[in-house]
Design an enzyme around this catalytic site. Structure first.
Site, PDB file in Angstrom:
ATOM      1  N   ASP A 171      10.238  19.778  -8.224  1.00  0.00           N
ATOM      2  CA  ASP A 171      10.666  18.902  -9.323  1.00  0.00           C
ATOM      3  C   ASP A 171      11.996  18.234  -9.027  1.00  0.00           C
ATOM      4  O   ASP A 171      12.298  17.166  -9.558  1.00  0.00           O
ATOM      5  CB  ASP A 171      10.842  19.715 -10.620  1.00  0.00           C
ATOM      6  CG  ASP A 171       9.585  20.445 -11.030  1.00  0.00           C
ATOM      7  OD1 ASP A 171       8.540  20.226 -10.390  1.00  0.00           O
ATOM      8  OD2 ASP A 171       9.647  21.239 -11.989  1.00  0.00           O
ATOM      9  N   ASP A 205      11.847  12.925 -12.295  1.00  0.00           N
ATOM     10  CA  ASP A 205      11.667  14.204 -11.604  1.00  0.00           C
ATOM     11  C   ASP A 205      10.925  13.893 -10.310  1.00  0.00           C
ATOM     12  O   ASP A 205      10.032  13.024 -10.281  1.00  0.00           O
ATOM     13  CB  ASP A 205      10.819  15.178 -12.432  1.00  0.00           C
ATOM     14  CG  ASP A 205      11.629  15.964 -13.450  1.00  0.00           C
ATOM     15  OD1 ASP A 205      12.795  15.596 -13.732  1.00  0.00           O
ATOM     16  OD2 ASP A 205      11.081  16.955 -13.985  1.00  0.00           O
ATOM     17  N   HIS A 257       4.819  15.296 -14.120  1.00  0.00           N
ATOM     18  CA  HIS A 257       4.518  15.748 -12.758  1.00  0.00           C
ATOM     19  C   HIS A 257       3.056  15.442 -12.404  1.00  0.00           C
ATOM     20  O   HIS A 257       2.132  15.885 -13.087  1.00  0.00           O
ATOM     21  CB  HIS A 257       4.844  17.236 -12.567  1.00  0.00           C
ATOM     22  CG  HIS A 257       6.273  17.529 -12.925  1.00  0.00           C
ATOM     23  ND1 HIS A 257       6.744  18.784 -13.232  1.00  0.00           N
ATOM     24  CD2 HIS A 257       7.360  16.694 -13.025  1.00  0.00           C
ATOM     25  CE1 HIS A 257       8.040  18.716 -13.512  1.00  0.00           C
ATOM     26  NE2 HIS A 257       8.440  17.455 -13.402  1.00  0.00           N
ATOM     27  N   ASP A 286       1.271  16.315  -9.816  1.00  0.00           N
ATOM     28  CA  ASP A 286       0.557  17.153  -8.851  1.00  0.00           C
ATOM     29  C   ASP A 286      -0.485  18.091  -9.449  1.00  0.00           C
ATOM     30  O   ASP A 286      -0.892  19.072  -8.808  1.00  0.00           O
ATOM     31  CB  ASP A 286       1.524  17.903  -7.917  1.00  0.00           C
ATOM     32  CG  ASP A 286       2.673  18.581  -8.626  1.00  0.00           C
ATOM     33  OD1 ASP A 286       2.788  18.434  -9.852  1.00  0.00           O
ATOM     34  OD2 ASP A 286       3.463  19.265  -7.949  1.00  0.00           O
ATOM     35  N   CYS A 308       4.250  23.231  -6.823  1.00  0.00           N
ATOM     36  CA  CYS A 308       5.507  23.160  -7.584  1.00  0.00           C
ATOM     37  C   CYS A 308       6.578  24.076  -7.004  1.00  0.00           C
ATOM     38  O   CYS A 308       7.767  23.751  -7.015  1.00  0.00           O
ATOM     39  CB  CYS A 308       5.288  23.586  -9.026  1.00  0.00           C
ATOM     40  SG  CYS A 308       4.249  22.502  -9.981  1.00  0.00           S
TER      41      CYS A 308
HETATM   42  N1  NVA Z   1       2.147  18.635 -16.459  1.00  0.00           N
HETATM   43  C1  NVA Z   1       1.102  18.886 -15.514  1.00  0.00           C
HETATM   44  C2  NVA Z   1       1.640  19.332 -14.190  1.00  0.00           C
HETATM   45  C3  NVA Z   1       2.189  20.688 -14.100  1.00  0.00           C
HETATM   46  C4  NVA Z   1       2.586  21.073 -12.702  1.00  0.00           C
HETATM   47  C5  NVA Z   1       0.124  19.886 -16.079  1.00  0.00           C
HETATM   48  O1  NVA Z   1       0.415  20.501 -17.101  1.00  0.00           O
HETATM   49  O2  NVA Z   1      -0.957  20.068 -15.528  1.00  0.00           O
END
Ligand code: NVA
Length: 381
Positions: A133, A213, A262, A264, A366
């Site tokens: 992050d 991030d 995020h 990923d 992560c």
């Molecule tokens: N916010 C996303 C990514 C978490 C790494 C989720 O909740 O799947």
């Protein structure tokens, strides 16, 4: 009595021992994509982790079923048992990586339980569990993300010693501007229950200051993909675009995750010409047309049913894995359908236990930042 006490302290030291990596060499920074052969990596730690207090920024991306956890523990260290179990799994990941001859570095956790104060607000810290992050490696450059949560304002200092080492080894080092994170940086009208108004995605952060991030970016050589999210705004994306240089193209993408933070667990590049997508958030038609010639692989449903221990994330952590090279992928061992699918597609999954890390908000991707991969800067489109 004294002996017992010593044994106890010794066992604690053993648990956290891998953090002391002063005898390990820091190498060249060079990582251009998610799949070239991995040589050096940072693995986070949950030591000293503190639960954030429930706030609009936390609420913007956190499942509502988890609110009780923040109400009960917010502002206090994570329960010891959670830290212990996750630490064991992180140490297991380190062992697997080291057995593959990959150099591993660990951050020095800060005292996240100390209250700090800026001219605009006070907060405690969070953790140094998720280097992904905070640090964005693009080629030979380490970018320190500006971040958007007050609890993460000083988090990068857990990595500063090692960033300085990388700088001494020749890396370029680019700290992004920090926003004030004052009240007027956040959108006062944001309501997680209405994340879209008239077809326009809403976010808890405004465009007042630069914010991003690192984990909202994913790299495919000269092409980098990024989403706007509740921590990454257009100014943050533009800041990265202008600073990484004209040989890179930064493509903004938008998918169906209504509370994005995020990328990923949404799209994951696996190898040249191979992209995994989250079928519940990504329509093929939403992918930029440059992916038309790529094989698009839909991730299977997560194995574990909706689980209240997923305090910060969706259950799509299934997709949050780490590629060691174009074939070998370190995955969570319970995700059997994912493992089967990867095998069918010619990959070689390396399953490890990592479920006890999930409640901290991420999985293996992560928990890591790849610092060096062996490969050139190429275009894959
Ligand atoms: N916010 C996303 C990514 C978490 C790494 C989720 O909740 O799947």
């Amino acid at each position: 009595m004294f002996g017992d006490c010593f044994e106890f302290l010794y066992s604690l030291n053993q648990k956290f021992m891998p953090l002391n990596d002063s005898n390990k060499k820091f190498g060249q920074v060079w990582s251009c994509n998610e799949w070239d052969p991995l040589e050096e990596i940072i693995v986070g730690t949950v030591e000293n982790a503190v639960v954030p207090v429930w706030s609009p920024a936390v609420a913007s991306t956190t499942p509502t079923h988890a609110k009780w956890f923040f109400e009960k523990h917010g502002g206090q260290p994570f329960p010891d048992e959670m830290i212990e179990k996750a630490s064991i799994e992180l140490n297991g990941l380190v062992k697997v990586l080291e057995d593959l001859d990959i150099t591993v570095h660990r951050p020095k956790p800060l005292d996240f339980n100390t209250e700090y104060k800026t001219p605009w607000w006070e907060s405690k810290g969070l953790y140094s569990a998720m280097p992904r992050d905070v640090l964005l490696v693009i080629g030979d450059t380490i970018i320190e993300a500006s971040m958007a949560w007050r609890t993460r304002y000083f988090e990068v200092f857990a990595y500063r010693d090692m960033i300085e080492e990388y700088f001494r080894e020749g890396a370029r080092w680019l700290p992004a501007p920090k926003s004030t994170m004052a009240d007027d940086f956040y959108n006062p009208n944001y309501d997680p229950a209405t994340p879209e108004i008239d077809g326009v995605r809403q976010f808890v952060i405004s465009e007042k200051e630069v914010s991003f991030d690192a984990a909202d970016f994913t790299r495919c050589g000269k092409d980098i993909f990024v989403q706007k999210s509740n921590v990454t705004n257009a100014m943050g994306i533009e800041w990265v675009r202008r600073h990484i240089g004209s040989e890179y193209k930064v493509h903004e993408v938008e998918f169906g995750d209504q509370h994005p933070m995020h990328i990923d667990t949404t799209i994951v590049p696996l190898a040249p010409g191979k992209l995994m997508i989250n079928p519940s958030w990504v329509e093929r038609s939403q992918l930029p047309s440059m992916f038309d010639s790529w094989e698009i692989i839909e991730a299977p449903e997560p194995v574990n049913p909706f689980d209240s221990a997923l305090y910060f994330s969706s259950d799509w952590l299934t997709m949050n894995f780490l590629s060691v090279d174009e074939k070998r992928i370190i995955v969570e061992e319970n995700e059997a359908p994912l493992i089967d699918l990867l095998k069918k597609k010619g990959f070689e999954p390396i399953p490890i236990p990592f479920r006890n890390f999930y409640p901290f908000g991420g999985s293996i991707h992560c928990a890591t930042t790849d610092v060096r991969r062996n490969g050139g800067l190429e275009s894959y489109f």
